[in-house]
Design an enzyme around this catalytic site. Structure first.
Site, PDB file in Angstrom:
ATOM      1  N   GLU A 254       0.655  -1.869   0.243  1.00  0.00           N
ATOM      2  CA  GLU A 254      -0.187  -0.178  -0.065  1.00  0.00           C
ATOM      3  C   GLU A 254       1.001   1.378  -0.059  1.00  0.00           C
ATOM      4  O   GLU A 254       1.482   1.942   1.178  1.00  0.00           O
ATOM      5  CB  GLU A 254      -1.226   0.138   1.259  1.00  0.00           C
ATOM      6  N   LEU A 255       1.523   2.199  -1.108  1.00  0.00           N
ATOM      7  CA  LEU A 255       2.162   2.781  -1.085  1.00  0.00           C
ATOM      8  C   LEU A 255       1.020   4.478  -1.616  1.00  0.00           C
ATOM      9  O   LEU A 255       0.386   4.520  -0.943  1.00  0.00           O
ATOM     10  CB  LEU A 255       3.017   2.180  -2.733  1.00  0.00           C
ATOM     11  N   CYS A 288      -1.805   8.660   2.997  1.00  0.00           N
ATOM     12  CA  CYS A 288      -1.785   8.473   1.890  1.00  0.00           C
ATOM     13  C   CYS A 288      -3.450   8.843   1.192  1.00  0.00           C
ATOM     14  O   CYS A 288      -2.897   8.468  -0.094  1.00  0.00           O
ATOM     15  CB  CYS A 288      -1.901   7.304   2.030  1.00  0.00           C
TER      16      CYS A 288
END
Length: 480
Positions: A254-255, A288
């Site tokens: 999960e970037l 994010c």
């Protein structure tokens, strides 16, 4: 309540600065982002500590893979209850070490409790299937735990991220070695302690801290590790994926993201502003899935930009422990420095600064809520995830141009859109390139929903049944 003493946690044992063989482990000073003061000294694992954690994880997998679904469910539901009981203490420590408001850290505790409760039920629904075969033959498909998991969690959601990294492996029957962020260790230890106190065998889950590259290289070089789960930047994620490939280790990544927000003229603009501004500046924008690039239809652009800037300027910034605070400090001294560089570059490229743009005071890591508009696409901030309290607002002429801008970057984690046109809603759902899409809402995460991205934002998912399945492998058995 005082800030707790910090440690590694291996086989249920808290390991401090002093080595059993004499001498001291290296340490990391944990800072309070609101003051810049030192909260405590965190011991960092050396090679011997990591080898011990690996050996214990191997033992833990042998134990936990044989556990029943009911045993796993009892641990997860018990931990959920303990987290709720300990909510105030855990939330306060998370605010001390990460900076976000108490209101936000309290929600994080509840998020993990809900996730553990969900997985307590889901672990009892790991179904296989029997295939149709001629009489005397039998073929089955089953799902088994993948093995020991190396899990790396970032600092921005110090409770929730650690809950994700521990919940799915425990539900699946795996063991796990988690390396949380060194900036927020007490939060991670509290989540693990709830699982242990609920009856999780101490060999099943370990927490280590250390120099990130040292820890990742050591763990991923071991044949004991069968899966990597990472949440963090795209740059680090690519590096870890290469390390994992050496041993064919399965990965969930999960970037980074650069969340586009499409705002059409037929939306309720005041409602969009009231919702989006608060969501943009929660956790100082260190999220994010933060809405970042506001892609606004020309006819409502001026109104939207003005309203956004007015609301951003009114946000009360302060210590997260203060109940009147709406936005706390940034989490570490690196973040205000990064903001100044990116915002300065945007202004040099011709962007207009409407509010904010600089640090607040000389104590702690506070930064003003910032709004930029008319930002050229050549500016770094339009191409690099800012991960901070800055909103970028540009105007576009039509739907096609807005979708093209939303999909322009290689990131694809979260995307948002606001429109009352039902046909357009369907087009956006189909055409936006993101793992998660919110249409007329910013609520895109839930315990039963997959959380993950596409393109440079990673692959695989956490949460939901998908998060559990990511910790399982498929086995086909054919009997003649």
């Amino acid at each position: 309540m005082s800030y707790p003493e910090l440690s590694l946690m291996i086989a249920g044992e808290r390991i401090g600065l002093a080595k059993e063989t004499g001498g001291q482990r290296r340490s990391h000073a944990v800072l309070n982002p609101a003051t810049g003061g030192v909260l405590g000294q965190l011991p960092l694992a050396d090679a011997d500590d990591l080898d011990r954690a690996l050996a214990v994880a191997e033992q833990g997998f042998a134990i936990w893979r044989r556990s029943t679904a009911q045993q796993r469910a009892a641990v997860l539901s018990g931990a959920a209850a303990l987290l709720i009981q300990r909510q105030e203490e855990i939330a306060r420590n998370a605010t001390l070490e990460e900076g976000k408001t108490l209101a936000e850290t309290r929600i994080e505790v509840l998020m993990v409790a809900q996730l553990f409760s969900f997985y307590a039920g889901e672990t009892q629904r790991i179904y296989g299937r029997a295939l149709v075969r001629p009489e005397g033959q039998r073929s089955t498909v089953t799902y088994e735990p993948v093995g020991p998991v190396a899990a790396f969690a970032p600092w921005n959601f110090p409770i929730a991220n650690c809950g994700r990294k521990l919940g799915a492996p425990v539900a699946a029957g795996c063991s796990v070695i988690m390396k949380p962020a060194e900036e927020a260790p007490a939060s991670a230890l509290a989540v693990l302690q709830a699982l242990l106190d609920a009856g999780l065998p101490p060999q099943v889950a370990q927490v280590v801290f250390g120099v990130p590259d040292e820890v990742s290289r050591h763990l991923l070089a071991s044949p004991i590790i069968r899966k990597l789960s990472f949440t963090g930047s795209t740059v680090v994620g690519k590096h870890l994926a290469k390390l994992a490939a050496e041993n064919c280790i399965r990965t969930t990544m999960e970037l980074g993201g650069h969340g586009p927000v499409l705002v059409f003229a037929d939306a309720d603009i005041d409602h969009v502003l009231n919702v989006a501004v608060g969501h943009k500046f929660r956790n100082s924008g260190q999220v994010c899935v933060s809405p970042t690039r506001f892609i606004v239809e020309e006819s409502v652009y001026d109104r939207f930009r003005t309203g956004f800037a007015e609301r951003a300027a009114a946000i009360r910034v302060g210590d997260g422990l203060d109940p009147d605070t709406q936005m706390g400090p940034m989490a570490n001294p690196r973040r205000p420095e990064a903001m100044e560089v990116l915002i300065g570059d945007a202004i040099e490229h011709g962007a207009t600064l409407h509010t904010g743009g600089k640090r607040i005071g000389n104590q702690g890591f506070f930064f003003e809520p910032t709004v930029l508009s008319d930002i050229p696409l050549s500016a770094r901030i339009m191409n690099e995830e800012p991960f901070g309290p800055v909103a970028l607002i540009n105007s576009y002429s039509d739907e096609a141009a807005m979708i093209a801008e939303a999909n322009r970057l290689p990131y694809g984690l979260a995307a948002y859109a606001w429109t009352s046109n039902a046909a357009r809603q369907k087009r956006l759902a189909a055409q936006l390139e993101a793992g998660m899409v919110g249409i007329n809402t910013v609520a895109i995460g839930a315990a039963d929903a997959p959380f993950g991205g596409v393109k440079w934002s990673g692959h695989g998912a956490e949460d939901g049944p998908e998060g559990l399945m990511a910790c399982l492998v498929t086995k086909a058995v054919h009997e003649g």
